[in-house]
Design a protein around this motif. Structure first.
Motif, PDB file in Angstrom:
ATOM      1  N   MET A 183      38.417  41.274  16.098  1.00 25.73           N
ATOM      2  CA  MET A 183      39.144  40.020  16.864  1.00 25.73           C
ATOM      3  C   MET A 183      38.638  38.759  15.872  1.00 25.73           C
ATOM      4  O   MET A 183      39.408  38.133  15.881  1.00 25.73           O
ATOM      5  CB  MET A 183      38.684  39.861  17.998  1.00 25.73           C
ATOM      6  CG  MET A 183      39.646  39.620  19.236  1.00 25.73           C
ATOM      7  SD  MET A 183      41.288  40.334  18.776  1.00 25.73           S
ATOM      8  CE  MET A 183      42.075  39.824  20.052  1.00 25.73           C
ATOM      9  N   LEU A 184      37.489  38.662  15.546  1.00 22.48           N
ATOM     10  CA  LEU A 184      36.921  37.445  14.883  1.00 22.48           C
ATOM     11  C   LEU A 184      37.550  37.062  13.634  1.00 22.48           C
ATOM     12  O   LEU A 184      38.209  36.386  13.075  1.00 22.48           O
ATOM     13  CB  LEU A 184      35.329  37.508  14.399  1.00 22.48           C
ATOM     14  CG  LEU A 184      34.536  37.304  15.561  1.00 22.48           C
ATOM     15  CD1 LEU A 184      33.247  37.559  15.474  1.00 22.48           C
ATOM     16  CD2 LEU A 184      34.805  35.665  16.204  1.00 22.48           C
ATOM     17  N   MET A 185      37.885  38.596  12.775  1.00 28.05           N
ATOM     18  CA  MET A 185      38.744  38.483  11.454  1.00 28.05           C
ATOM     19  C   MET A 185      39.948  38.098  11.804  1.00 28.05           C
ATOM     20  O   MET A 185      40.878  37.517  11.008  1.00 28.05           O
ATOM     21  CB  MET A 185      38.618  39.977  10.836  1.00 28.05           C
ATOM     22  CG  MET A 185      37.204  40.413  10.493  1.00 28.05           C
ATOM     23  SD  MET A 185      36.578  39.275   9.015  1.00 28.05           S
ATOM     24  CE  MET A 185      35.334  38.298   9.687  1.00 28.05           C
ATOM     25  N   ILE A 187      41.365  36.256  14.112  1.00 33.89           N
ATOM     26  CA  ILE A 187      41.437  34.672  14.397  1.00 33.89           C
ATOM     27  C   ILE A 187      41.382  34.069  12.963  1.00 33.89           C
ATOM     28  O   ILE A 187      42.214  33.269  12.699  1.00 33.89           O
ATOM     29  CB  ILE A 187      40.329  34.369  15.327  1.00 33.89           C
ATOM     30  CG1 ILE A 187      40.694  34.989  16.624  1.00 33.89           C
ATOM     31  CG2 ILE A 187      40.166  32.929  15.604  1.00 33.89           C
ATOM     32  CD1 ILE A 187      39.570  34.692  17.724  1.00 33.89           C
ATOM     33  N   LEU A 188      40.078  34.589  12.299  1.00 35.95           N
ATOM     34  CA  LEU A 188      40.131  33.867  10.794  1.00 35.95           C
ATOM     35  C   LEU A 188      41.515  34.059  10.020  1.00 35.95           C
ATOM     36  O   LEU A 188      41.960  32.828   9.662  1.00 35.95           O
ATOM     37  CB  LEU A 188      38.725  34.512  10.271  1.00 35.95           C
ATOM     38  CG  LEU A 188      38.422  33.914   9.083  1.00 35.95           C
ATOM     39  CD1 LEU A 188      37.626  32.534   9.219  1.00 35.95           C
ATOM     40  CD2 LEU A 188      37.385  34.909   8.208  1.00 35.95           C
ATOM     41  N   LEU A 189      41.799  35.198   9.995  1.00 32.59           N
ATOM     42  CA  LEU A 189      42.932  35.496   9.038  1.00 32.59           C
ATOM     43  C   LEU A 189      44.154  34.815   9.507  1.00 32.59           C
ATOM     44  O   LEU A 189      45.057  34.173   8.860  1.00 32.59           O
ATOM     45  CB  LEU A 189      43.196  37.010   8.883  1.00 32.59           C
ATOM     46  CG  LEU A 189      42.405  37.633   8.063  1.00 32.59           C
ATOM     47  CD1 LEU A 189      42.698  39.282   8.098  1.00 32.59           C
ATOM     48  CD2 LEU A 189      42.349  37.260   6.711  1.00 32.59           C
TER      49      LEU A 189
ATOM     50  N   VAL B  30      38.336  33.227   1.885  1.00 39.79           N
ATOM     51  CA  VAL B  30      39.626  33.296   2.729  1.00 39.79           C
ATOM     52  C   VAL B  30      39.805  31.722   3.052  1.00 39.79           C
ATOM     53  O   VAL B  30      40.630  31.066   3.125  1.00 39.79           O
ATOM     54  CB  VAL B  30      39.665  34.147   4.006  1.00 39.79           C
ATOM     55  CG1 VAL B  30      40.319  33.344   5.046  1.00 39.79           C
ATOM     56  CG2 VAL B  30      40.156  35.636   3.659  1.00 39.79           C
ATOM     57  N   MET B  31      38.611  31.094   3.568  1.00 44.96           N
ATOM     58  CA  MET B  31      38.553  29.480   3.953  1.00 44.96           C
ATOM     59  C   MET B  31      39.069  28.754   2.874  1.00 44.96           C
ATOM     60  O   MET B  31      39.467  27.725   2.762  1.00 44.96           O
ATOM     61  CB  MET B  31      37.496  29.262   4.548  1.00 44.96           C
ATOM     62  CG  MET B  31      36.934  29.780   6.069  1.00 44.96           C
ATOM     63  SD  MET B  31      38.283  29.621   7.209  1.00 44.96           S
ATOM     64  CE  MET B  31      38.463  28.075   7.440  1.00 44.96           C
ATOM     65  N   THR B 247      34.345  37.931  22.297  1.00 42.38           N
ATOM     66  CA  THR B 247      35.893  37.600  22.078  1.00 42.38           C
ATOM     67  C   THR B 247      36.435  37.093  23.317  1.00 42.38           C
ATOM     68  O   THR B 247      37.365  36.266  23.367  1.00 42.38           O
ATOM     69  CB  THR B 247      36.950  38.771  21.461  1.00 42.38           C
ATOM     70  OG1 THR B 247      36.642  39.779  22.262  1.00 42.38           O
ATOM     71  CG2 THR B 247      36.683  38.841  20.173  1.00 42.38           C
ATOM     72  N   LEU B 250      35.681  33.421  24.085  1.00 46.73           N
ATOM     73  CA  LEU B 250      36.535  32.346  23.440  1.00 46.73           C
ATOM     74  C   LEU B 250      37.314  31.788  24.490  1.00 46.73           C
ATOM     75  O   LEU B 250      37.412  30.703  24.488  1.00 46.73           O
ATOM     76  CB  LEU B 250      37.029  32.706  22.078  1.00 46.73           C
ATOM     77  CG  LEU B 250      36.251  33.561  21.108  1.00 46.73           C
ATOM     78  CD1 LEU B 250      37.273  34.009  19.961  1.00 46.73           C
ATOM     79  CD2 LEU B 250      35.245  32.608  20.775  1.00 46.73           C
ATOM     80  N   PHE B 265      34.107  26.963  18.960  1.00 47.34           N
ATOM     81  CA  PHE B 265      34.883  28.075  18.020  1.00 47.34           C
ATOM     82  C   PHE B 265      36.361  27.359  17.713  1.00 47.34           C
ATOM     83  O   PHE B 265      37.052  27.249  17.072  1.00 47.34           O
ATOM     84  CB  PHE B 265      34.768  29.247  18.164  1.00 47.34           C
ATOM     85  CG  PHE B 265      35.151  30.189  16.935  1.00 47.34           C
ATOM     86  CD1 PHE B 265      35.325  29.728  15.715  1.00 47.34           C
ATOM     87  CD2 PHE B 265      35.852  31.367  17.384  1.00 47.34           C
ATOM     88  CE1 PHE B 265      35.488  30.741  14.745  1.00 47.34           C
ATOM     89  CE2 PHE B 265      36.296  32.393  16.430  1.00 47.34           C
ATOM     90  CZ  PHE B 265      36.286  31.758  14.893  1.00 47.34           C
ATOM     91  N   ILE B 269      38.765  25.580  15.373  1.00 51.39           N
ATOM     92  CA  ILE B 269      40.249  26.052  14.702  1.00 51.39           C
ATOM     93  C   ILE B 269      41.430  24.972  14.901  1.00 51.39           C
ATOM     94  O   ILE B 269      41.911  24.670  13.935  1.00 51.39           O
ATOM     95  CB  ILE B 269      40.481  27.342  15.432  1.00 51.39           C
ATOM     96  CG1 ILE B 269      39.712  28.529  15.037  1.00 51.39           C
ATOM     97  CG2 ILE B 269      42.003  27.724  15.186  1.00 51.39           C
ATOM     98  CD1 ILE B 269      39.963  29.697  15.696  1.00 51.39           C
ATOM     99  N   ILE B 277      34.160  26.716  11.323  1.00 51.86           N
ATOM    100  CA  ILE B 277      34.780  28.000  11.685  1.00 51.86           C
ATOM    101  C   ILE B 277      33.904  29.122  10.913  1.00 51.86           C
ATOM    102  O   ILE B 277      33.650  30.184  11.376  1.00 51.86           O
ATOM    103  CB  ILE B 277      36.228  27.899  11.118  1.00 51.86           C
ATOM    104  CG1 ILE B 277      37.065  26.882  11.824  1.00 51.86           C
ATOM    105  CG2 ILE B 277      36.909  29.447  11.125  1.00 51.86           C
ATOM    106  CD1 ILE B 277      38.346  26.778  11.230  1.00 51.86           C
ATOM    107  N   THR B 281      32.116  32.164  12.871  1.00 51.55           N
ATOM    108  CA  THR B 281      32.287  33.552  12.517  1.00 51.55           C
ATOM    109  C   THR B 281      31.413  34.396  12.235  1.00 51.55           C
ATOM    110  O   THR B 281      31.202  35.523  12.508  1.00 51.55           O
ATOM    111  CB  THR B 281      33.651  33.544  11.608  1.00 51.55           C
ATOM    112  OG1 THR B 281      34.542  32.597  11.799  1.00 51.55           O
ATOM    113  CG2 THR B 281      34.369  34.767  11.262  1.00 51.55           C
TER     114      THR B 281
END
Lengths: 352, 309
Positions: A183-185, A187-189, B30-31, B247, B250, B265, B269, B277, B281
Motif C-alpha cells: 500500500m505504501l509503494m 501511494i508513493l508511485l 522515484v521522488m 495503511t 492513513l 503523511f 502528499i 513523503i 514511507t
C-alpha cells in the motif's frame, strides 16, 4: 439342464445374445457431463454465490445501461447555463427535489425527470454520478486484474517452464517485491506518476482516460503480478510431474496435446478464480487511493472520491456518504462471495 | 536453537535488510523523477535565491552523489533532512511526534482486535453451525468487505454527527475511541475467521479425541489443548495486521483529525513535501518489514512441526 455348483461346465445361457431388456440396462441414463457443466451445476446450487453473481450482473448492467437513457450527465452542473447567472437553487438538492427553473416547468405542466438522489454541492445529479462512479470502479477493478493476470501468467509460466537459473532469478525478484509494503509503494508511485504522467500523455488518446487511472494501472502492473506469478509457477511445476502427464507421454501424446488436454484445463480454473478474487482487491485499492485524492481526475467520479467529497457536507447530507459506501461494500462483498463460490465449484482439488 | 534455525533466521534478516534498502532506493529515485525541483512552486524567488537554496540542500550535486549522502544520513543518523513545508523542523522530529499518537492508536486497536477476534472465533468454532456461529460469520464477512475509510466515515456520520455520542475530533482521549474501533474492526473480523477455522481444525485432531476419551472436562480441552494450538495460524497474521493498521491509519487519522503520522503523511502528499513523503514511507515500510520478519521467525519457533527450508 441343472448346473452343478462346482462343475467346470460352461453355462451356455451366459453366451446368449442380449435381450432388449438387458440392453436397456446398459444404456447410459444421462449424457456424460463435462468438467465445465459439472462446475456450473455445483455453482448454481450454491445459493449465496449465485445470488452474489446476480447482484454483480445487475450492478454491472445498470452501470452500463443507465447512462444511455438517463437525462442528466455526470459533469453537467444543472444550475450553470451559458449566458445566464449561476442558478444556485440546483446545488445541494435533497432527493426528489427540483431546482427553481424545473419547478417553473413543472407548474407549466411539463414532466421533469426527478433527481433520485438529489444533487451535489456543484449542482450535479447525484444518481448518475454514483452510476458513473460504479462504472469507473468496476472498470478499474476488471482491467487491473486482467493486467495482473496476463503479466503473472507470462512471468510465472516462463519461470516454471524454464526452471534453473531463470527461475531462481525471477523468484528472488518476486520475493523482494512481495516483501515490499504494497500500500505504501502504491501511494508513493501513484503520487509520483500523477505528477510525471500528466505532461507526457498531454494531447494523446490516453489523456482522456486521465493520468491517475493510467498510473493506477501501472502501479497494479508493477506490484500485484507477483502473487499471480507465484501461483502459476507452482501450478506448472506440480502439473508437469503428475502421473497422468507421464502416462499420456508414455502412450505417445505430443507436447501440444498434453498442454491442451492436461495442463491448461487443470491450471485454468485456479488462475481464473484468483483473477476473480483480484477484482475486489483492485476496487478496494482504487477507492482507497481516490479517497486520498490520488484516484481518478475530477470531474470523473469514482465511488471512493464520491465518499471523500461527501465528508465535507457530512452533517447535512449523510446519505451522500452512505450511498457510495453501500455500493462499494456491496460490490466487494458480492465479488468476494462469487469468487469463493467459483473456487468451491471449479477447483476439484478442494473437494477431497 | 540449532544451526538450521540460525541459518533460516540469518537468511530472513538479510532479506529484510535488503528489502529496506530497496525501499529507500526506490523511494529516493522515484521522488527524484518528479519534474521540477521542490522550490519551483515557491513565489518571489529569483534564480540566484533558488540556486542558493539548492546549494544549501545539496540539490545542485549529481543525483547519485545526493543518493549516497541521503543513504548515509538515513542509515547512520536517521536523518531524513529538513521538512520543506514545516519550516525549521526536521522530518524525523515530525515523524516521532506523530508516531506517539499513532503508536498508541495502533497498539490499542491491535490489542482490541486480537482479544475480541480470538474470543469470537473460539465461540463460533465451539458452537459450530448454531445461531451464534452464523451471526458471527455473517457480521465478520460484512466487515471484511468494508474498506476502513467507509467504516470510519459511517461511524463518524452515525455516532458523532447524528447521535452526538462521541467527539468527532480525535485529538482528545475520548476522541480516540472511534478511530480505534474503525481500525480494529477489519483485523478483528479477519482474526475471528482465522481462529474459527483453525480451532475447527484442531478440534478434529486425534489428541482432542484422546483427551475426551480420557474424560477431560470440556473446559480443559478448550483452554488446555485446543485454544493454544489453534492460535498458531493467528500468529502469522500479526505482520499483515500491522501493515493493515498502518495503511488504515492513513485514512482513519485523516477522517477523525487525529494528529498522528498518517495524517502527516497524507498532508505531505497533498502539499508535495518530498523529504517528508520519503521519510514517512521509509520508516513505515521498515516497520512493516521488521514486523513481518518477527512474525515469520516467531511462527517457526513456536510450532515445532514446521520444518525449516
Amino acid at each position: 439342464m441343472t448346473k452343478k455348483p462346482f462343475s467346470a461346465h460352461v453355462d451356455l445361457d451366459m453366451f446368449m445374445p442380449a435381450s432388449e431388456k438387458d440392453k436397456e440396462y446398459m444404456v447410459q441414463m444421462r449424457p456424460s457431463s463435462t468438467f465445465f457443466k459439472d462446475g456450473v451445476k455445483r455453482f448454481v446450487k450454491n445459493k449465496v454465490a449465485f445470488i452474489s453473481f446476480i447482484i454483480i450482473i445487475i450492478i454491472t448492467l445498470s452501470s452500463i445501461l443507465v447512462p444511455i437513457f438517463w437525462p442528466y450527465s455526470y459533469e453537467t452542473q444543472l444550475g450553470v447555463v451559458p449566458g445566464r447567472p449561476v442558478d444556485s437553487s440546483y446545488n445541494n438538492l435533497s432527493p426528489f427535489e427540483y431546482g427553481s427553473a424545473e419547478k417553473a416547468r413543472i407548474e407549466d405542466g411539463e414532466s421533469v425527470f426527478p433527481h433520485v438522489f438529489g444533487t451535489d454541492a456543484a449542482g450535479r445529479d447525484y444518481f448518475i454520478r454514483v452510476i458513473y462512479g460504479t462504472r469507473v470502479s468496476l472498470a478499474v477493478g476488471f482491467f487491473a486484474s486482467i493486467i495482473v493476470l496476463i503479466l503473472g501468467t507470462i512471468i510465472g509460466s516462463v519461470s516454471g517452464y524454464f526452471g534453473g537459473k531463470v527461475d531462481l532469478i525471477i523468484m528472488r525478484f518476486v520475493d523482494i517485491i512481495y516483501s515490499l509494503p504494497d500500500m505504501l509503494m502504491v501511494i508513493l508511485l501513484a503520487t509520483v506518476l500523477k505528477m510525471t504522467l500528466a505532461p507526457i500523455i498531454e494531447g494523446t488518446i490516453l489523456s482522456s482516460i486521465g493520468s491517475n487511472i493510467i498510473s493506477l494501472f501501472i502501479v497494479f502492473a508493477l506490484l500485484y503480478w507477483v502473487s499471480m506469478a507465484r501461483l502459476i509457477r507452482g501450478q506448472i511445476l506440480s502439473l508437469r510431474e503428475q502421473e497422468y502427464v507421464l502416462s499420456s507421454k508414455a502412450t505417445g501424446a505430443k507436447g501440444g496435446w498434453i498442454i491442451r488436454k492436461h495442463l491448461i484445463p487443470n491450471c485454468i480454473s485456479v488462475v481464473i478464480i484468483s483473477a476473480a478474487l483480484q477484482i475486489p482487491s483492485a476496487i478496494f485499492t482504487e477507492s482507497y487511493l481516490s479517497f486520498l485524492g490520488l484516484g481518478v481526475n475530477a470531474p470523473m467520479p469514482s465511488l471512493g472520491s464520491l465518499a471523500a467529497d461527501a465528508l465535507n457536507g457530512l452533517s447535512s447530507y449523510p446519505y451522500r456518504l452512505v450511498i457510495p459506501a453501500l455500493v462499494i461494500s456491496l460490490i466487494v462483498l458480492s465479488l468476494n462471495l462469487f469468487g469463493d463460490g467459483l473456487r468451491d465449484a471449479f477447483d476439484p482439488k478442494l473437494n477431497g | 536453537m540449532n544451526s538450521k534455525t540460525l541459518i533460516y533466521v540469518l537468511k530472513r534478516v538479510l532479506l529484510a535488510i535488503f528489502t529496506v534498502w530497496v525501499v529507500i532506493t526506490v523511494t529516493f529515485f522515484v521522488m527524484h523523477a518528479i519534474p521540477g525541483g521542490p522550490f519551483v512552486g515557491e513565489k518571489a524567488t529569483t534564480p540566484a535565491v533558488q540556486a542558493a537554496m539548492e546549494a544549501k540542500y545539496g540539490l545542485d550535486k549529481p543525483v547519485i552523489q545526493q543518493y549516497g549522502t541521503y543513504l548515509k544520513d538515513v542509515v547512520t543518523r536517521f536523518d531524513f533532512g529538513p521538512s520543506l513545508k514545516q519550516r525549521g523542523r526536521m522530518v524525523i522530529d515530525v515523524i516521532t511526534d506523530g508516531m506517539k499518537t499513532s503508536a498508541k492508536l495502533g497498539i490499542i486497536a491491535a490489542a482490541v482486535s486480537a482479544v475480541c477476534g480470538i474470543v469470537l472465533g473460539a465461540i463460533a468454532a465451539i458452537r459450530r453451525n448454531k445461531l451464534i456461529d452464523r451471526i458471527v460469520m455473517v457480521i465478520t464477512t460484512a466487515f471484511v468487505s468494508m474498506p476502513s475509510f467507509i467504516m470510519g466515515t459511517l461511524l463518524l456520520a452515525l455516532i458523532s454527527v447524528k447521535l452526538g455520542l462521541l467527539p468527532a475530533n480525535g485529538s482528545t482521549a475520548a476522541g480516540l475511541i472511534l478511530p480505534v474501533i474503525t481500525l480494529a474492526l477489519y483485523p478483528m473480523a479477519y482474526i475471528t475467521r482465522l481462529t474459527r477455522s483453525s480451532m475447527l481444525d484442531v478440534l478434529g485432531q486425534d489428541y482432542i479425541r484422546t483427551a475426551k476419551a480420557k474424560g477431560v472436562s470440556g473446559r480443559r480441552i478448550i483452554f488446555g489443548h485446543a485454544l493454544k494450538n489453534s492460535l498458531i495460524p493467528v500468529l502469522t497474521y500479526l505482520g499483515p495486521m500491522l501493515a493493515g493498521i498502518v495503511t488504515g491509519s492513513l485514512v482513519v487519522e485523516q477522517i477523525f483529525a487525529v494528529p498522528g503520522i498518517g495524517r502527516a503523511f497524507v498532508s505531505s502528499i497533498t502539499n508535495r513535501d518530498y523529504p517528508m513523503i520519503m521519510g514517512t514511507t521509509i520508516i513505515l515500510a521498515a516497520l512493516i518489514v521488521i514486523m513481518n520478519l518477527v512474525t515469520d521467525i516467531l511462527y517457526k519457533v513456536v510450532d515445532p512441526r514446521i520444518k525449516f527450508e
